[in-house]
Structures are given as C-alpha cells and as structure tokens.
Motif scaffolding. Structure first.
Motif, mmCIF file in Angstrom:
data_model
loop_
_atom_site.group_PDB
_atom_site.id
_atom_site.type_symbol
_atom_site.label_atom_id
_atom_site.label_comp_id
_atom_site.label_asym_id
_atom_site.label_seq_id
_atom_site.Cartn_x
_atom_site.Cartn_y
_atom_site.Cartn_z
ATOM 1 N N LYS A 288 0.819 -1.221 0.000
ATOM 2 C CA LYS A 288 0.000 0.000 0.000
ATOM 3 C C LYS A 288 0.843 1.257 0.000
ATOM 4 O O LYS A 288 0.410 2.293 -0.515
ATOM 5 N N LEU A 289 2.039 1.195 0.575
ATOM 6 C CA LEU A 289 2.862 2.394 0.666
ATOM 7 C C LEU A 289 3.267 2.924 -0.701
ATOM 8 O O LEU A 289 3.561 4.115 -0.844
ATOM 9 N N PHE A 290 3.282 2.072 -1.722
ATOM 10 C CA PHE A 290 3.761 2.485 -3.036
ATOM 11 C C PHE A 290 2.691 3.181 -3.860
ATOM 12 O O PHE A 290 2.962 3.570 -4.989
ATOM 13 N N LEU A 291 1.501 3.344 -3.318
ATOM 14 C CA LEU A 291 0.451 4.025 -4.072
ATOM 15 C C LEU A 291 0.799 5.487 -4.306
ATOM 16 O O LEU A 291 0.458 6.054 -5.346
ATOM 17 N N VAL A 488 1.467 13.905 4.211
ATOM 18 C CA VAL A 488 1.168 14.163 2.806
ATOM 19 C C VAL A 488 0.571 12.942 2.133
ATOM 20 O O VAL A 488 -0.328 13.039 1.299
ATOM 21 N N ALA A 489 1.040 11.755 2.505
ATOM 22 C CA ALA A 489 0.639 10.554 1.784
ATOM 23 C C ALA A 489 -0.822 10.201 2.021
ATOM 24 O O ALA A 489 -1.507 9.715 1.128
ATOM 25 N N ALA A 490 -1.329 10.452 3.227
ATOM 26 C CA ALA A 490 -2.694 10.038 3.533
ATOM 27 C C ALA A 490 -3.745 10.722 2.672
ATOM 28 O O ALA A 490 -4.596 10.062 2.102
ATOM 29 N N GLY A 529 9.339 7.170 4.929
ATOM 30 C CA GLY A 529 8.100 7.319 4.187
ATOM 31 C C GLY A 529 6.899 7.086 5.081
ATOM 32 O O GLY A 529 6.947 7.199 6.304
ATOM 33 N N PRO A 530 5.750 6.728 4.500
ATOM 34 C CA PRO A 530 4.534 6.521 5.285
ATOM 35 C C PRO A 530 4.696 5.367 6.260
ATOM 36 O O PRO A 530 5.298 4.352 5.944
ATOM 37 N N GLU A 531 4.150 5.480 7.429
ATOM 38 C CA GLU A 531 4.314 4.474 8.459
ATOM 39 C C GLU A 531 2.966 3.871 8.821
ATOM 40 O O GLU A 531 1.952 4.537 8.855
ATOM 41 N N THR A 532 2.999 2.587 9.095
ATOM 42 C CA THR A 532 1.788 1.870 9.473
ATOM 43 C C THR A 532 2.065 1.117 10.752
ATOM 44 O O THR A 532 2.531 -0.010 10.735
ATOM 45 N N GLY A 545 8.527 0.769 6.394
ATOM 46 C CA GLY A 545 9.036 1.727 5.417
ATOM 47 C C GLY A 545 9.391 1.034 4.120
ATOM 48 O O GLY A 545 9.290 -0.190 3.992
ATOM 49 N N GLN A 546 9.836 1.824 3.154
ATOM 50 C CA GLN A 546 10.162 1.306 1.834
ATOM 51 C C GLN A 546 11.647 1.000 1.659
ATOM 52 O O GLN A 546 12.064 0.612 0.578
ATOM 53 N N ASP A 547 12.450 1.176 2.683
ATOM 54 C CA ASP A 547 13.883 0.935 2.570
ATOM 55 C C ASP A 547 14.175 -0.557 2.489
ATOM 56 O O ASP A 547 13.458 -1.391 3.068
#
Length: 878
Positions: A288-291, A488-490, A529-532, A545-547
């Motif tokens: 989902k983070l890559f949207l 920003v991502a939300a 990046g966005p965190e869940t 994260g996306q790392d």
C-alpha cells in the motif's frame, strides 16, 4: 556543612565532577576526601561497575593501591581487554578512541599493582599488535558473512574471550560498544556469558541486531537460511525483549529477489509461529505504501511487489490498484505521444494492450472495470504517453464513444484536485477541445469560495486545518516547514479507492537523546516514508518503510554517533528519490489553468484564491509576460477578499500580494469588480489566453499629472463614482488609458511673449505645472489599498484586544499570560507602515517635498509610540 554526617557528605561528593574544590572547603572535608573507601565509592556511584575502573585509571592523583583493592572488592569489572588497552596506552602505543593521558597519570607503583592484579586473574596476557580481545571480536564480526569453515576466529576462541576473560566494552567511546551487540546477533550463544559480565541488551539495539542477522552474505551457501532461523530462535529464547519487528520484516521483503535466503528464512519463521505478527499483513501494508510514491514506476519495484503478491495474495482494493499501476506504468516510452491511434501507430498500441492483458492474467487481477481505468489514470505518476491506457479501455473493456467521453471527462475533472496533473490536463484539452468549457464551468460552480464558507474565527483548530481543495502545495512546505511524509501521503489517495485507515505518526524521539555507537537505530529511525504502526496487546511491533535491508545497514554503518538529526544525510540518492510523492517532471494544475484561460477570467480568480489559502507560492508567483504595461499586469488581480479570507484563517499573506500593491495594481473589493456575472456563474465562455492578447492597452500604475482638461474630467468622474465604479467600467483593462498625443499637443502654452530668457520660460512653466499637479491630486491605487487594509488592521486589533481581555479574565490573579497575535495580524502590522512610507516617498517625488502630510487612512502606529517617562516634580519650599 560541618554538622553533616559522613553519609550525606558522600552523597554530595558523588554529584561533583571535580571534588577538589569541595575538599578544600575545610580540614574535615580534606581528610574525608583522602579516605580510600570514599574515593572508591565515588567512582562506583558516578560511573557504575562496568566503567568505574576505566574512569578511576584516568585520575592518577586520586588512585592508589588501596583504592584499587576496594574498587575490585566492591564489584568493579576488570576484563582482560581493559588490561590490554591500559598496557598499550601506558607504554605509548596508540589507542584510537582514547585522546587523553588516561593511565599515564598513574605512578609506576600504582600501575604495577594494577598489572599484578590483572595477571593473577588472567595469567599471561597477550599484548602484541592485533592480539587483544577487541581485535578478535572485530575480526569475527567482519567475517560473519563468510561460511563457518572460512572464518579465522573460531567459536571456541570467541567463547573464551567472553566467558573466561570477561570481555565487555568499558567505555562509551569504544567502537566495540556498538559492535558488541552484532557479535551477539551472529552468535546468540554468547548472550548468557555477556549477561554474567554485566551486559544488558537494550531494546534500542533490536532492529540493529536483526538486520545483521539477515544480511546478505558475501558468498552464498546452502545452510544460510538454516543459520538465520537458528540464530533468531536462540536470541528470542534467551531474551524476550529481542524479537523480529515489522520494520525489519518489511526491509527483508524489499529484498525478496536479491537476498533469497533471508526471505526464505523469514517465511519459515512465519510458518513456524516464531514471529509476533502475521507476515501477510506486513506484505499488504508494504504494498500500500507504493500508491503515493514515485518508486511504483520502477521495474525493480514492480518485480519485487509481484513476488510478494504471489506468495501472499490479498483482496485489498488498494493492493490491487498498486499492482495494476506496476503493469500500466512500466516503460511506456515506446508508445506514441498522441492519445488517439493512427494507422501508423495502431500496431504499437495493440502490442501494449496485449502485454498488459497477459500480465494482468498472470497475476489474476482481472477483469478490469471502468472504475479501475479511472483510478489508474488518476494516479499522479501516469506518464505523458498514456494513450495505451485509453486504448486498453476501448478494446478490452469495449467502451463505446459515449462511455469513453464520460471516462475522459471524469478523469479531467478528477485531475483538478491533484496538483501535479497539469501536463495531463493540457494533453486532454488539446486532444478533446470540449473539455475546456467543461473544466471552466466545473471550477467556477464547484470550487468558488466565499467568506461564509470558512470556519468561524473562534474555532482556531478548524481555521488552522482548513485547506482549499485546489492548488495543494507539492513542495511539501507548510509555513516554511517541510511536512512529514505521512501527513502528505494520507490525503493523496485517489478518491475512488477505499484505502486503509490513515496511519497515526509516532512521536519523534528527543533530539538531545544520546546514542551509543554509530549503529544504534531505534524503530522510529528505521522507517522511511509513510508508516503503518501495528500493536498487538499493547506492544509496539515497529513501523513499516520502503527501505531495503542493505540500505538500512548502510545507514547504520555510515552515520556518526550522536547525530540523529543527520540520519537522512547518510542515505543513497536513489533511496530518497523514489519516496517522493510527486512525479519527476510535472506542471502544477493552477499554473496550467492561468496559462490556458488567461489571468482575467473567473477560472483564474478561483485558482488564485485557492493558492492564496494553501500558500502555494509556485502558483502565486506565476504570471503571464506581456510585452507592454507594468509587471503586475500579467497576474491574476489581487483583491481585498483575499486578505479578508486570510484574516479569517489567521494566515500570513504571501509577499506577492504586497508586491502587487506596491507595483500599483488596481484596487478591487472582489473578483466581481472586474468580471461579469455570467462568468462568475459559469454560464459565459471564459476568455482564453489568446483572446486576452488581441487588444493591448498601455496602462500605468498611478495617474500622471498633466494639464489636460480631458484627464481632469476623467479623474473627477472616477473619484465621484467610488472605488468599484472605475474597474467595472473597463473590465478588460487594469489601469487608466494614457492621454492621446493630440491632447498633449493642445496644451496651452504659458511662455512669456517677446522674451529671450530661457530660464524665465522654464521657471514659469515648472511653477504652473506644479500648481496644476497640486490641484489635480487624487486617491491612487496604493492609497485605496492602504485605506482598506488599515480598516482591516483595526478590526484585527479589536479582535486581539477582546481575546486578550477574555483570556486575562479567565486566568488566575497575578498570572502573566502572553496572548500571541495571529500570523495575519503580525504580517499586516509590519507591511502596512512600509506601504505608507513608500506612498509618502512617491507623493513627495510627484508633488514636492513641501506637501502636507495628509494620509488617506488613520495611522496604526499609535500602538508602537515611544513614550518618555514623566519627570519627577520637585517640591518647592514656601
């Protein structure tokens, strides 16, 4: 002080960095400080049992044989590694992390006594270069990625260093302080011996340790996955606080194709129930983070996400949309730029459609619907060559002409609220001309904001959070401060998708919190990046994260200790560029609308107001270049309504608004002053940019005095008509027309007849022109602005005084409560006097320095007047 007991004096002494001054207070204190037991307890209380001996060896004047014996008898830890470093340093061998004199401050008898104690404990101590215990463990750590049979430092040797010779890092400056947890991660069997020596595995080392457990080895070997599983089980069994977090699990998943043994070990741990979470939920949240990140368009990301989806399929609509984006957005460079296929390009479109259909079928994502096509086209990362997506909708979904028209219209209107879709809108309007009127009518009817639409001024939280739907700032700046990625991502998820609940960002760690070693990495630092966040039974399992795992290990190794704020500087360029929530090359929607419809249009007025509210400086500073006229003539007009809306929200006006006023822009109360009612209702066709250039009128910022009767009558009529009559009379112009040359030629001459003296002639003409200029004085545009802004400033001052009075009334008596002013109030208090000074200088140049100081508005500087103190009255004797 003399009445205090020895126990109290000991507590006072333990709090002092240098006890010499305390010992010099009195004879009793001096004798008390010389006591060996007092000195030994001082080091133990201040530095603990592990580092007490290290600090004591650096205070040669306080240390003697008796103090050494009491320290060791009271539990101070002495390892062979400490004795080796002391021998190296005392005999002038370089010790990298010790920059002071340390043991060289000891006398030879005391240091000899220290060596005798160490020799009794550990026997023959190796002191050669590279033979100390720290070097052995460092070598073991460097060769940890090699197969077991190729490692120089064997398990038995490392076990003796920790168990028999009591190894433990003795100083925070020692690099082994950060590397020792990694040694325990490689060999969890050492953890019980390390605990016996006094070492405690802090939870801050958790992710740092498990990353090195799953690190990609230099040479692949078959038993790598088995070794990882065994180490994770052993470490989790020995220490309940050490468990694999969601953060590290997501990093391992990002290397599913490049580090296959680690990914296989992770799946085994999930099947065996060792993990404290479901790995499928981690994969779902990770996809989902890559949207909303640019990395969704890269080929590497697409391949990794497809592997994860194949192993852990999900029915989540957001996951499905991300995978569809990887299909349609990957390498569209071979497609033509046109959106409609031609006989020459039909083959390219057919091959693109067939390729996408095959990939969708392989991933079991079909069949696609009309909603899916709209969601894909509304992605911020759709390239300019998106004709293949439209062709897929025509051929595979079998949409007719009317259905395609509806899809294109819905996409065009949906792009308005996505600030980076200006290029896509331009291409759609260029291909389908009917969209121009549809977009203009939709903007004027839907997005026009009035003062009544804003939240009440009393609700400060609602005013602070209010945002206009158009012209969102893509540079992620909010009052000069970059917004966090999760903020920003939300809101950037397309409205047609039902995303997961927005993430709740965790609290940032304190900046002054000390780190121990370069590799210390808490959970908050591990995620980018966005965190869940996920919590199970109140336990924090880490953020996602996306790392990749290798990228985070590189950060751990490169970043210096105690530099948490510079964590992002030690990352690869490609690691950061892929997380940006906007495409590489884009045009803002507000900029394109101003270019397309022109600055004197209702659409541009709506866009300007949204940009003012959202403080989008890129759109605000954009203006069309005209060949003639002042610089502000190409901008969307500034109105008093914009200032009133900012006053309601309490936000700082952009300096471009003040620059327009300073440049002499025409005064308007609102856009109704220069636009017709048909345009404001969206029923009239907006004038395009080409139409605005047909008739160019040379305008000027302020009226130029001249002895023209026509000019006099025009100015008097405009002055009598009021502030809004002039602009409405000339809807297409922003200033008054210059007088024609014929008017200048008809000026009556005042030359003295039959006079040859040129000085007399020029002097008489200047006097007459100056007298005429004084008679022709009128209110300029800047003075109108100053007058209206002064009224607005008085209203803000009144509201501030009422709020201040109310807060002081509710405060307890005697309490000093500072009531802050709004950003708009402070901005106006600074810029309004500045505009008055500029207007004063201009009037002096125009009418002379002896002009009366007459202002069109009351001064607001009364609040800032400097008042001298009244002199004391002297009593006069009778």
């Amino acid at each position: 002080m003399d009445q205090l007991c020895d126990e109290i004096l000991q507590l006072i002494l333990n709090e002092l960095n240098s006890p010499a001054a305390f010992a010099a207070l009195s004879k009793r204190h001096y004798e008390f400080g010389k006591d060996p037991y007092v000195r030994a307890m001082y080091f133990l209380a201040r530095h603990g049992h592990i580092q007490a001996l290290y600090w004591a060896l650096g205070r040669g004047r306080l240390l003697n044989e008796r103090v050494l014996d009491i320290l060791l008898g009271s539990g101070a830890h002495l390892s062979r590694y400490l004795a080796q470093m002391a021998i190296h340093h005392y005999f002038r061998t370089q010790v990298s992390f010790i920059k002071t004199r340390w043991v060289r401050t000891l006398t030879l008898p005391v240091f000899t006594h220290f060596l005798s104690i160490a020799s009794r404990l550990y026997g023959d101590i190796p002191v050669g270069k590279g033979e100390d215990d720290g070097t052995i463990l460092s070598l073991f750590l460097k060769q940890s990625r090699f197969p077991t049979e190729y490692r120089a430092a064997k398990w038995e040797q490392v076990r003796d260093v920790v168990e028999k010779y009591k190894f433990i890092p003795f100083s925070d400056r020692d690099p082994m302080m950060a590397q020792y947890p990694l040694v325990l991660a490689i060999e969890p069997r050492l953890l019980p011996f390390a605990r016996q020596n006094g070492f405690h595995m802090d939870r801050k080392y958790r992710d740092f340790v498990f990353r090195r457990m799953f690190e990609k080895p230099a040479v692949m070997f078959e038993s790598r996955a088995d070794e990882i599983v065994q180490n994770v089980r052993e470490l989790s069994r020995l220490d309940t606080d050490m468990f694999l977090s969601r953060t590290v699990a997501a990093e391992i998943c990002m290397e599913a194709k490049t580090n296959e043994p680690a990914y296989a070990a992770l799946k085994r741990l999930d099947k065996e129930g060792v993990l404290r979470f479901e790995l499928s939920s981690v994969v779902q949240d990770l996809i989902k983070l890559f949207l909303n990140t640019r990395s969704v368009t890269t080929t590497h990301t697409a391949s990794v996400l497809r592997v994860l989806h194949k192993d852990f399929p999900s029915e989540d609509p957001t996951v499905r949309l991300v995978l569809l984006l990887t299909v349609f957005l990957s390498d569209p460079s071979h497609l033509p730029e046109s959106l409609v296929p031609t006989p020459n390009t039909a083959g390219l479109f057919e091959r693109y459609v067939e390729s996408c259909s095959d990939e969708i079928e392989d991933m079991n994502l079909g069949p696609l619907t009309r909603k899916d096509i709209v969601d894909i086209l509304l992605s911020k990362f759709v390239p300019e060559r998106f004709g293949g997506i439209l062709e897929y909708a025509r051929s595979v979904l079998d949409l007719d002409k009317e259905a395609m028209r509806c899809v294109i219209t819905e996409v065009a209107l949906g792009c308005l609220e996505i600030g980076c879709k200006g290029r896509m809108l331009a291409k759609l309007v260029a291909t389908y001309s009917y969209l121009s009127d549809v977009i203009a009518s939709h903007i004027v009817k839907t997005y026009r904001i009035q003062l009544e639409d804003l939240p009440p001024a009393e609700d400060e939280k609602a005013c602070k959070e209010f945002a206009a739907p158009l012209c969102a700032d893509l540079l992620l700046m909010r009052k000069g401060i970059p917004m966090t990625f999760e903020e920003v991502a939300a809101p950037l998820v397309p409205p047609t998708v039902e995303p997961a609940p927005p993430p709740q960002p965790e609290s940032e760690p304190a900046e002054n919190e000390e780190e121990v070693g370069a590799g210390e990495d808490e959970v908050e630092e591990g995620a980018e990046g966005p965190e869940t966040p996920a919590e199970t039974e109140g336990e924090d399992l880490g953020v996602i994260g996306q790392d990749t795992l290798s990228a985070m290990i590189r950060k751990d190794e490169m970043q210096p200790s105690r530099r948490r704020r510079y964590h992002e500087l030690y990352t690869n360029y490609h690691d950061s560029i892929g997380k940006l929530p906007y495409p590489a090359d884009y045009t803002q929607v507000g900029t394109w609308i101003q270019n397309h419809y022109g600055h004197l249009s209702a659409v541009a007025a709506v866009i300007r107001l949204h940009a003012v509210i959202n403080q989008n400086y890129t759109v605000l500073h954009h203006y069309l270049y005209n060949g003639d006229g002042p610089a502000h003539s190409g901008r969307v007009p500034t109105t008093l309504k914009q200032f009133k809306i900012l006053a309601r929200l309490g936000r700082t006006p952009s300096m471009s608004l003040y620059d327009d006023i300073e440049a002499g822009t025409e005064f308007y109360f609102s856009e109704e002053d220069y636009l017709s009612q048909e345009e404001l209702n969206g029923t009239a066709q907006p004038p395009l940019k080409k139409a605005t250039r047909r008739a160019k009128v040379k305008c000027e910022a302020s009226p130029t005095p001249g002895p023209s009767s026509a000019g006099m009558s025009t100015s008097r009529q405009a002055e009598a008509a009021g502030p809004s009559a002039g602009p409405s009379a000339g809807a297409g112009s922003q200033g008054r027309k210059r007088p024609r040359r014929s008017v200048a030629s008809s000026v009556k001459s005042y030359v003295v007849p039959d006079s040859d003296d040129e000085d007399i002639v020029m002097e008489g003409e200047d006097d007459i022109l100056q007298k005429f200029a004084k008679k022709r004085r009128q209110e300029t545009n800047m003075q109108r602005w100053i007058k209206q802004l002064a009224i607005l400033f008085k209203e803000e001052q009144r509201k501030y005084n009422e709020r201040k009075r109310r807060i002081h009334t509710l405060s307890p008596p005697g309490a000093k409560v500072k009531v802050p002013k709004t950003e708009f109030h402070k901005s106006l208090a600074f810029n309004l006097p500045r505009l008055r000074r500029i207007d004063r200088v201009r009037r002096e140049k125009l009418y002379g320095t002896d002009i009366a100081d007459v202002d069109m508005s009351e001064s607001d500087e009364d609040e800032y007047q400097y008042r001298t103190t009244r002199s004391k009255r002297r009593k006069v004797e009778n």
